[in-house]
Design a protein around this motif. Structure first.
Motif, PDB file in Angstrom:
ATOM      1  N   PHE A 379       0.835  -1.204   0.000  1.00 32.23           N
ATOM      2  CA  PHE A 379       0.000   0.000   0.000  1.00 32.23           C
ATOM      3  C   PHE A 379       0.871   1.255   0.000  1.00 32.23           C
ATOM      4  O   PHE A 379       0.621   2.194  -0.767  1.00 32.23           O
ATOM      5  CB  PHE A 379      -0.917  -0.007   1.218  1.00 32.23           C
ATOM      6  CG  PHE A 379      -1.638   1.298   1.451  1.00 32.23           C
ATOM      7  CD1 PHE A 379      -2.733   1.647   0.691  1.00 32.23           C
ATOM      8  CD2 PHE A 379      -1.206   2.187   2.442  1.00 32.23           C
ATOM      9  CE1 PHE A 379      -3.399   2.856   0.895  1.00 32.23           C
ATOM     10  CE2 PHE A 379      -1.854   3.390   2.657  1.00 32.23           C
ATOM     11  CZ  PHE A 379      -2.959   3.725   1.879  1.00 32.23           C
ATOM     12  N   TRP A 380       1.879   1.273   0.865  1.00 30.01           N
ATOM     13  CA  TRP A 380       2.743   2.448   0.952  1.00 30.01           C
ATOM     14  C   TRP A 380       3.568   2.620  -0.320  1.00 30.01           C
ATOM     15  O   TRP A 380       3.790   3.749  -0.773  1.00 30.01           O
ATOM     16  CB  TRP A 380       3.653   2.345   2.175  1.00 30.01           C
ATOM     17  CG  TRP A 380       2.887   2.481   3.447  1.00 30.01           C
ATOM     18  CD1 TRP A 380       2.598   1.512   4.339  1.00 30.01           C
ATOM     19  CD2 TRP A 380       2.274   3.677   3.944  1.00 30.01           C
ATOM     20  NE1 TRP A 380       1.841   1.998   5.374  1.00 30.01           N
ATOM     21  CE2 TRP A 380       1.631   3.337   5.170  1.00 30.01           C
ATOM     22  CE3 TRP A 380       2.203   4.998   3.507  1.00 30.01           C
ATOM     23  CZ2 TRP A 380       0.934   4.271   5.933  1.00 30.01           C
ATOM     24  CZ3 TRP A 380       1.511   5.929   4.270  1.00 30.01           C
ATOM     25  CH2 TRP A 380       0.887   5.553   5.465  1.00 30.01           C
ATOM     26  N   LEU A 381       4.016   1.512  -0.892  1.00 32.35           N
ATOM     27  CA  LEU A 381       4.788   1.596  -2.135  1.00 32.35           C
ATOM     28  C   LEU A 381       3.923   2.176  -3.249  1.00 32.35           C
ATOM     29  O   LEU A 381       4.362   3.074  -3.984  1.00 32.35           O
ATOM     30  CB  LEU A 381       5.291   0.200  -2.526  1.00 32.35           C
ATOM     31  CG  LEU A 381       6.107   0.113  -3.823  1.00 32.35           C
ATOM     32  CD1 LEU A 381       7.381   0.943  -3.699  1.00 32.35           C
ATOM     33  CD2 LEU A 381       6.446  -1.333  -4.155  1.00 32.35           C
ATOM     34  N   ILE A 382       2.677   1.680  -3.343  1.00 31.61           N
ATOM     35  CA  ILE A 382       1.757   2.210  -4.359  1.00 31.61           C
ATOM     36  C   ILE A 382       1.449   3.678  -4.090  1.00 31.61           C
ATOM     37  O   ILE A 382       1.368   4.497  -5.005  1.00 31.61           O
ATOM     38  CB  ILE A 382       0.461   1.375  -4.400  1.00 31.61           C
ATOM     39  CG1 ILE A 382       0.760  -0.046  -4.900  1.00 31.61           C
ATOM     40  CG2 ILE A 382      -0.594   2.043  -5.289  1.00 31.61           C
ATOM     41  CD1 ILE A 382      -0.423  -0.987  -4.825  1.00 31.61           C
ATOM     42  N   GLY A 383       1.279   4.020  -2.783  1.00 34.90           N
ATOM     43  CA  GLY A 383       0.979   5.401  -2.412  1.00 34.90           C
ATOM     44  C   GLY A 383       2.095   6.349  -2.788  1.00 34.90           C
ATOM     45  O   GLY A 383       1.854   7.454  -3.330  1.00 34.90           O
ATOM     46  N   ILE A 384       3.335   5.936  -2.540  1.00 36.83           N
ATOM     47  CA  ILE A 384       4.481   6.790  -2.885  1.00 36.83           C
ATOM     48  C   ILE A 384       4.592   6.920  -4.405  1.00 36.83           C
ATOM     49  O   ILE A 384       4.834   8.022  -4.933  1.00 36.83           O
ATOM     50  CB  ILE A 384       5.779   6.203  -2.284  1.00 36.83           C
ATOM     51  CG1 ILE A 384       5.732   6.314  -0.750  1.00 36.83           C
ATOM     52  CG2 ILE A 384       7.004   6.925  -2.819  1.00 36.83           C
ATOM     53  CD1 ILE A 384       6.815   5.554  -0.036  1.00 36.83           C
ATOM     54  N   CYS A 385       4.407   5.806  -5.100  1.00 35.76           N
ATOM     55  CA  CYS A 385       4.443   5.854  -6.571  1.00 35.76           C
ATOM     56  C   CYS A 385       3.337   6.768  -7.107  1.00 35.76           C
ATOM     57  O   CYS A 385       3.558   7.526  -8.062  1.00 35.76           O
ATOM     58  CB  CYS A 385       4.293   4.452  -7.145  1.00 35.76           C
ATOM     59  SG  CYS A 385       5.719   3.385  -6.852  1.00 35.76           S
ATOM     60  N   LEU A 386       2.143   6.688  -6.479  1.00 40.27           N
ATOM     61  CA  LEU A 386       1.031   7.557  -6.872  1.00 40.27           C
ATOM     62  C   LEU A 386       1.394   9.017  -6.665  1.00 40.27           C
ATOM     63  O   LEU A 386       1.097   9.873  -7.511  1.00 40.27           O
ATOM     64  CB  LEU A 386      -0.220   7.209  -6.064  1.00 40.27           C
ATOM     65  CG  LEU A 386      -1.437   8.128  -6.260  1.00 40.27           C
ATOM     66  CD1 LEU A 386      -2.007   7.965  -7.661  1.00 40.27           C
ATOM     67  CD2 LEU A 386      -2.515   7.823  -5.220  1.00 40.27           C
TER      68      LEU A 386
END
Length: 793
Positions: A379-386
């Protein structure tokens, strides 16, 4: 170098506080909406994936030709599973029979609880990969056994060890707890499976199943299966296509049954059928809100682009100086991207906090139990990428635009942004408000559709109707129970019925009447009731009379609704005979169509007949002169008198009817929520642009004030461009909204019209919001002291 970029970006954020706050606020709201929608979409597309055999589990379903068209159903004959196992067993690992999921009364000592569950064959534990916390996976192989979910076991036994304990199920049978399994999550089709009883116990309690004359003629169970590891579901589905047609009685072949396998991956999102074709279902809603999430984030990015390019003249000299002392365009692009990415990362932090605050409200509207996955690294990886992607998207145009300035022209003061420099900003403002207006129009039409369904005549009096399940003991004492409750004054009337007024629990074929084609297959809702049904629900007699205990012949009589009379083509129906499974029934009455099933579909042809057998529910009409709490208390105490072992659970007909609109209400509430946020984000951008415009034209406004311009003149000067842009947005949004909402409405047989006033209200609303947003800065600029703005000249 990278540290220098960040330091410069950080300083610029603080230097331009207002635009930074607007950018961060807009991006935070856009990202929060995107996070909520992404979690919702993930919850929807991951539905049923809790089960390890998700890709191999199927439900056996069938299409049958009823009333001139194919209808799709999940109900099967009780012999279906056994036949599939016998003939096609090499293609399946398990083929299991199941009852419907309904409430069961569980008694242990003095404690009685009501929990939903099903009768299942024992392999269900393996098929659904239930996580056994205590007891044995083989527990359901004992006929008098029960398997409980963890929450049900806790509710019944508290901290006691439940394994081996004897409990009373439905006040019929003593069963032993043989296993406890982990509660199933909310996003599974079996979320309400809180207890499981053995299928063999169901058969022993219902001996009529084994004694049926035509076992392939009655559909009343569900059949689930797990296909073999090497089997192809589509090919296996084609193989079993005629399993029922080849075994059904000759007179039932006219129903032309087609048996097929529906994979678990399609149960939730592809659950709508038109004739024998799957036309989708909730997947359309998933796509709809997924697109809305992208658009809302895009709105926030548009704000960033607009405000960044609007400040281009202020940053022109900075670019000129940087290029003069050696900076190349690539370095400037990286600098501007650093600013936008830093803004997006800060916005992401705030968006997580905002999403966690909104989550309880969002869950209540969406009927979910979601939460922010704080401990999930993905979730955090996707959030940072977003965040980075949003920053790059939002900063793309400003970076390329600002880095293109020529230093010689900028530093000589001959640089001009040009007459078309503001065109991209205007296009982006139009795009923002087009999206917002489309959402506003869509929301109004969704609520119009809900209102249309709620205002359809229902054909009976819903107020004060309350239902309760019928137990064996209560049925035995029905007459005494009814007499006592009426004498107490708590109710006006009471009946026993096979179905509630808000649903169809039983349909039948085998009907013949004068003029009917013998090869024409029919299937009608056929509700078994007691004589007081009509008086209880207040249906409206259009022809003939109601059921009456004074007529012994009413035991072989039908009352039809108007749709049945029309469907059968009966003129002067009273006294005519309908044969049901070759037995004659006389039509004694016709009632006004009652809205029993979907409020968006035509009322089905339906019949009612008298039955003295035990039916499913009691329907009671409460005394309107009594308070609800007082009447319910009296009903409960009377029920307990005749059946103390059954839990009391009354349900109101008006609440059951309101549940029919749940899906549309959910779409309406979510659309309203997203429309408000879209308008908010658009207004933030508008506010920022107006603020900058007023700042940019402060000297012009001062001169106009000195020369006698009124507040109204200044307000018009700053407002007219934005009003024109919003009007243009309306012209673009109206045909787009009309097309998509017209398409959405086509799935309803009864649907609202798309009135002109919907577009007018949306346009006026958008203009009003624009004027309110722009007017604050415009009037503030108009009232400013011109001396302060002109003293530097």
């Amino acid at each position: 170098m990278f540290t220098n970029y960040l330091k410069t970006a950080w300083r610029n954020l603080f230097k331009n506080k207002i635009s930074s706050i607007i950018n961060i606020s807009g991006l935070a709201v856009g990202m929060a909406v995107t996070i909520l929608i992404a979690l919702w979409v993930y919850d929807e597309v991951s539905f049923d994936k809790y089960h390890k055999n998700y890709d191999r589990i199927v439900q056996v379903m069938q299409h049958q030709l009823y009333n001139g068209k194919y209808e799709t159903q999940v109900a099967n004959p009780a012999v279906m599973a056994e036949e599939i196992r016998r003939v096609y067993g090499n293609g399946f690992k398990y083929v299991l029979q199941s009852s419907w999921n309904f409430d069961h009364g569980l008694a242990y000592g003095d404690k009685i609880i009501l929990k939903p569950g099903s009768y299942f064959e024992p392999e269900v534990i393996e098929m659904l990969s239930l996580k056994i916390l205590a007891g044995s996976k083989e527990g359901l192989r004992e006929m008098n056994s029960i398997v409980l979910s963890q929450s049900t076991a806790t509710a019944l036994f508290g901290k006691e060890d439940p394994i081996g304990k004897m409990i009373r199920a439905d006040n019929k049978t003593n069963v032993k707890v043989t296993a406890v399994y982990e509660d199933l999550p909310d996003n599974t089709s079996f979320k309400d499976l809180t207890l499981i009883l053995p299928w063999q116990l169901y058969l022993s309690q219902n001996q009529w199943i084994k004694k049926m004359e035509t076992p392939w003629g009655s559909n009343f169970t569900q059949t689930f299966a797990q296909v073999a590891d090497n089997a192809d579901i589509e090919k296996l589905s084609a193989r079993i296509r005629d399993v029922k047609l080849n075994r059904t009685a000759p007179e039932d072949k006219r129903y032309k049954p087609i048996v097929f396998l529906q994979p678990m991956r399609k149960w939730h999102l592809y659950d709508e059928w038109k004739e024998d074709i799957n036309i989708g279902g909730r997947i359309q809603t998933v796509w709809l809100f997924g697109i809305i999430g992208i658009f809302v984030l895009l709105l926030a990015c548009i704000n960033f682009m607009n405000l960044s390019t609007a400040r281009s003249e202020k940053r022109a000299k900075e670019v000129g100086v940087r290029k003069t002392i050696g900076s190349n365009r690539k370095q400037l692009v990286v600098q501007f991207f650093s600013e936008s990415v830093l803004t997006a990362v800060i916005a992401f932090v705030f968006s997580i906090l905002l999403a966690s605050l909104i989550m309880p409200f969002f869950n209540s509207v969406a009927d979910k139990k979601m939460s922010i996955p704080w401990g999930n690294a993905i979730f955090w990886l996707i959030g940072i990428c977003l965040s980075v992607l949003t920053g790059l998207l939002a900063g793309l145009y400003p970076a390329l635009f600002l880095s293109s300035f020529q230093p010689v022209k900028v530093l000589k003061g001959t640089y001009r942004v040009g007459r078309f420099a503001s065109l991209p900003r205007k296009i982006l403002v139009v795009a923002q408000f087009t999206i917002s207006i489309v959402l506003i129009i869509g929301t109004i039409i969704v609520y119009k559709q809900i209102n249309m369904g709620m205002k359809r005549p229902i054909g009976y009096v819903r107020d004060g109707l309350v239902t309760h399940n019928v137990s064996d003991e209560m049925h035995k004492h029905y007459e005494a129970l009814r007499t006592e409750l009426k004498s107490s004054g708590a109710i006006v009337e009471m009946t026993e019925s096979g179905s509630p007024t808000t649903g169809v629990w039983n349909t039948n074929g085998g009907f013949d009447w004068e003029g009917k084609d013998p090869n024409f297959a029919v299937d009608f809702p056929n509700n078994a009731t007691t004589w007081e049904y009509g008086k209880t629900i207040g249906w409206k007699i259009k022809q003939g009379r109601d059921f009456s205990r004074e007529f012994a012949s009413d035991s072989a009589a039908f009352i039809l609704n108007e749709s049945a009379v029309a469907f059968m083509g009966l003129k002067d129906p009273i006294g005519k005979t309908i044969h049901w499974d070759h037995k004659p029934y006389q039509i004694i009455g016709v009632v006004e169509d009652m809205l029993v099933q979907s409020p968006y579909k035509p009322v089905r042809a339906a019949l009612w007949h008298i039955s003295t057998d035990q039916e499913n529910i009691f329907i009671m009409k409460m005394n309107p002169t009594w308070s609800v709490s007082r009447a319910l208390a009296k009903i409960e105490s009377t029920f307990k008198k005749y059946d103390p072992s059954s839990p009391f659970k009354a349900e109101f007909a008006d609440e059951q009817f309101a549940n029919k609109f749940d899906n549309e209400k959910r779409i309406g509430k979510l659309s309203t929520f997203f429309a408000i946020l879209a308008v908010f984000i658009s207004c933030l951008g508008l506010f920022g642009l107006t603020s900058f415009m007023a700042e940019q034209r402060v000297k012009e406004i001062g001169i106009r004030n000195v020369l006698g311009a009124s507040v109204l003149n200044i307000w018009q000067l700053l407002s007219k461009d934005f009003i024109l842009l919003v009007l243009l947005s309306c012209l673009i949004a109206i045909p787009i909204a009309f097309y998509y909402m017209h398409t959405w409405l086509q799935k309803y047989d009864f649907r609202t019209d798309i009135s002109w006033w919907v577009f007018a209200v949306s346009a006026i609303g958008a203009l009003a919001i624009t004027l309110i947003t722009v007017s604050f800065q415009a009037i503030k600029a108009a009232l400013a002291n011109p001396v302060k703005s002109l003293r530097t000249e």
